[in-house]
Design a protein around this motif. Structure first.
Motif, short mmCIF file in Angstrom:
data_model
loop_
_atom_site.label_atom_id
_atom_site.label_comp_id
_atom_site.label_asym_id
_atom_site.label_seq_id
_atom_site.Cartn_x
_atom_site.Cartn_y
_atom_site.Cartn_z
N LEU A 126 0.83 -1.21 0.00
CA LEU A 126 0.00 0.00 0.00
C LEU A 126 0.86 1.26 0.00
N THR A 127 1.98 1.23 0.72
CA THR A 127 2.88 2.38 0.75
C THR A 127 3.48 2.62 -0.63
N VAL A 180 2.27 1.75 -3.56
CA VAL A 180 1.22 2.23 -4.47
C VAL A 180 0.91 3.69 -4.20
N LYS A 181 0.80 4.07 -2.95
CA LYS A 181 0.47 5.45 -2.61
C LYS A 181 1.57 6.41 -3.06
N VAL A 182 2.82 6.04 -2.88
CA VAL A 182 3.93 6.91 -3.25
C VAL A 182 4.05 7.01 -4.77
N THR A 183 3.95 5.91 -5.48
CA THR A 183 4.12 5.94 -6.92
C THR A 183 2.92 6.57 -7.63
N ARG A 184 1.75 6.54 -7.01
CA ARG A 184 0.57 7.14 -7.63
C ARG A 184 0.56 8.65 -7.48
N ASP A 220 -0.06 10.34 -4.56
CA ASP A 220 -0.91 10.84 -3.48
C ASP A 220 -0.08 11.47 -2.38
N TYR A 221 1.16 11.02 -2.27
CA TYR A 221 2.00 11.55 -1.19
C TYR A 221 2.75 12.76 -1.70
#
Length: 53
Positions: A34-35, A37-41, A43-44
């Motif tokens: 999940l981390t 995915v969130k970083v590469t998408r 969102d972060y």
């Protein structure tokens, strides 16, 4: 050759420890996934500093 036969409680404890270990590994893999995915998408977003003049 073992000096004494392993007691039945050790076999049960090994099975329980194996289950807990696999559950912990699965939880870590989910959080890591999940981390990533969130970083590469995108969102972060790291907090941006105040504009310096």
């Amino acid at each position: 050759m073992a000096l004494s036969k392993q007691h039945e409680i050790h076999t049960r404890r090994y099975g329980r420890n194996l289950g807990v270990g696999l559950t912990l590994a699965a939880f870590i893999a989910i959080v890591f996934g999940l981390t990533i995915v969130k970083v590469t998408r995108g969102d972060y977003e790291p907090p941006r500093g105040e504009a310096q003049e």
